[in-house]
Design a protein around this motif. Structure first.
Motif, PDB file in Angstrom:
ATOM      1  N   GLY A  97       2.171   6.273  -1.915  1.00  0.00           N
ATOM      2  CA  GLY A  97       2.906   5.108  -1.455  1.00  0.00           C
ATOM      3  C   GLY A  97       3.775   5.526  -0.276  1.00  0.00           C
ATOM      4  O   GLY A  97       3.791   6.694   0.118  1.00  0.00           O
TER       5      GLY A  97
ATOM      6  N   TYR B 260      -4.838  -0.932  -8.685  1.00  0.00           N
ATOM      7  CA  TYR B 260      -5.462  -2.093  -9.334  1.00  0.00           C
ATOM      8  C   TYR B 260      -5.937  -1.614 -10.706  1.00  0.00           C
ATOM      9  O   TYR B 260      -6.077  -0.402 -10.933  1.00  0.00           O
ATOM     10  CB  TYR B 260      -6.637  -2.645  -8.498  1.00  0.00           C
TER      11      TYR B 260
ATOM     12  N   LEU C 102      -6.060   7.901   7.346  1.00  0.00           N
ATOM     13  CA  LEU C 102      -6.611   6.633   6.848  1.00  0.00           C
ATOM     14  C   LEU C 102      -5.505   5.598   6.753  1.00  0.00           C
ATOM     15  O   LEU C 102      -4.491   5.825   6.088  1.00  0.00           O
ATOM     16  CB  LEU C 102      -7.194   6.806   5.440  1.00  0.00           C
TER      17      LEU C 102
HETATM   18  N1  SAH Z   1       0.313   3.581   1.276  1.00  0.00           N
HETATM   19  C1  SAH Z   1      -0.951   3.929   1.875  1.00  0.00           C
HETATM   20  C2  SAH Z   1      -2.067   3.990   0.845  1.00  0.00           C
HETATM   21  C3  SAH Z   1      -2.396   2.655   0.251  1.00  0.00           C
HETATM   22  S1  SAH Z   1      -3.406   2.656  -1.194  1.00  0.00           S
HETATM   23  C4  SAH Z   1      -1.234   2.968   2.997  1.00  0.00           C
HETATM   24  O1  SAH Z   1      -0.475   2.028   3.218  1.00  0.00           O
HETATM   25  O2  SAH Z   1      -2.211   3.147   3.715  1.00  0.00           O
HETATM   26  C5  SAH Z   1      -5.008   2.579  -0.507  1.00  0.00           C
HETATM   27  C6  SAH Z   1      -5.666   1.222  -0.424  1.00  0.00           C
HETATM   28  O3  SAH Z   1      -5.798   0.606  -1.683  1.00  0.00           O
HETATM   29  C7  SAH Z   1      -4.972   0.179   0.386  1.00  0.00           C
HETATM   30  O4  SAH Z   1      -5.138   0.388   1.764  1.00  0.00           O
HETATM   31  C8  SAH Z   1      -5.618  -1.117  -0.097  1.00  0.00           C
HETATM   32  O5  SAH Z   1      -6.674  -1.543   0.763  1.00  0.00           O
HETATM   33  C9  SAH Z   1      -6.192  -0.735  -1.468  1.00  0.00           C
HETATM   34  N2  SAH Z   1      -5.667  -1.635  -2.513  1.00  0.00           N
HETATM   35  C10 SAH Z   1      -4.380  -1.891  -2.801  1.00  0.00           C
HETATM   36  N3  SAH Z   1      -4.284  -2.821  -3.780  1.00  0.00           N
HETATM   37  C11 SAH Z   1      -5.552  -3.168  -4.115  1.00  0.00           C
HETATM   38  C12 SAH Z   1      -6.113  -4.103  -5.044  1.00  0.00           C
HETATM   39  N4  SAH Z   1      -5.351  -4.858  -5.834  1.00  0.00           N
HETATM   40  N5  SAH Z   1      -7.470  -4.194  -5.111  1.00  0.00           N
HETATM   41  C13 SAH Z   1      -8.246  -3.423  -4.346  1.00  0.00           C
HETATM   42  N6  SAH Z   1      -7.773  -2.523  -3.441  1.00  0.00           N
HETATM   43  C14 SAH Z   1      -6.437  -2.411  -3.327  1.00  0.00           C
END
Ligand code: SAH
Length: 323
Positions: free
Chosen positions: A93, A290, A141
């Protein structure tokens, strides 16, 4: 190949899945049959953001929050390297405890292990991205999530679309192999906006694209929404493969969370990367972006890939044969 927005929308709206086979052929021609492994370390689930769809959003009080220490992160990375991983991905996060200095220390120690390093730690300043690059980070990423500005605003009431875009162009400018991507099936998302997402991936000239279906988390405001369609997510991925040809595309975990063979289907429709989770069992349960987040090991993939005549790539670990 070039496709217009209308042509992309037509493909996405058609029940025909021939595009999966076409994408598989493009994948085979441009990046071969090897599947690259990336070892994922989820090192902190503490996040200052409030993305409406994400189980780790700061307003979710049901999450057991954790952050791994530098030594814990390095231990996991070492285990991954011993298992044969050539790329480590650090994801978290947006946790400000990991300031620039601490991140740079972690980056350079992991680089000393002789692997490629990908970061996925959110929006930072140009200076931070530069410091991470100078410390040795190779790839980054950062999914744009959606290029539809109105939808972006609804999904991220406190965030700024232009800043996320700025981040992606900064990363490119700094010479990172830059990965982005989108969610498929967000409430009110249209096929037109997904077509725009794909065209944006091409415009950015992204090196990696991660696409996943939206899966509602019960502790978020989107808990009563429908999940995204796996077929549509794979279609968006397949069109991306056809347009961007030689990039790296992971078969994402969210695809497998919706259907047990979801990742294998993705690997047969354009994907060439998988990201086994190296995080210890106790913490990976708490990294619940999720629900029902599957986390496969290298051994699981070894076995499954054989069933589709693919193999784990052990030689080159990078994009366009960069180390
Ligand atoms: N904090 C980092 C990492 C995010 S988590 C950032 O901001 O890049 C990685 C990915 O999980 C996110 O980019 C998002 O596309 C995905 N994600 C988050 N919540 C989700 C959900 N409810 N369903 C599917 N994918 C999800």
């Amino acid at each position: 190949m070039n496709l217009s927005k209308k042509e992309i929308v037509d493909i996405l709206s058609s029940p025909d899945t021939d595009i999966f086979k076409e994408a598989d052929a493009v994948r085979k021609k441009y990046v071969g049959d090897g599947v690259h492994l990336r070892g994922l370390i989820e090192f902190s689930n503490i996040c200052k953001c409030n993305c409406l769809y994400c189980g780790l959003q700061s307003s979710n009080k049901h999450v057991n929050r954790y952050r791994l220490s530098k030594d814990e992160i390095l231990d996991i990375a070492k285990k991954g390297v011993d298992e044969g991983f050539k790329t480590i991905v650090l994801q978290s996060g947006e946790d400000e405890f990991f300031n620039t200095k601490l991140m740079c220390e972690i980056i350079s120690e992991i680089k000393n292990l002789g692997v490629a390093l990908t970061l996925s730690i959110g929006e930072k300043s140009f200076e931070d991205y530069k410091a991470f690059k100078d410390a040795g980070a190779d790839r980054y990423l950062l999914r744009i999530e959606t290029t539809d500005k109105n939808l972006y605003k609804k999904m991220h009431p406190y965030a700024n679309f232009d800043n996320r875009m700025r981040c992606l162009y900064d990363l490119k400018k700094l010479g990172y192999e830059t990965g982005t991507g989108c969610l498929v099936g967000l409430p009110e998302q249209t096929l037109e906006s997904l077509a725009d997402d794909i065209l944006f991936f091409k415009e950015l000239d992204a090196d990696m694209i991660g696409i996943g279906p939206f899966i509602p988390h019960p502790d978020t405001p989107l808990k009563n929404e429908n999940n995204g369609s796996l077929d549509l997510a794979i279609k968006v991925m397949a069109v991306t493969r056809i347009l961007l040809k030689d990039i790296n595309i992971p078969a994402t975990t969210a695809m497998e969370s919706l259907r047990s063979d979801g990742r294998l289907l993705a690997l047969q429709s354009g994907a060439n990367v998988v990201m086994p989770n190296l995080t210890d069992d106790c913490h990976k349960k708490m990294y619940e972006i999720y629900p029902n987040k599957i986390s496969a090991t290298k051994q699981d993939f070894d076995f499954k890939l054989k069933t589709i005549n693919r193999y784990i790539e052990t030689v080159s670990c990078g994009y366009r044969n960069r180390a």
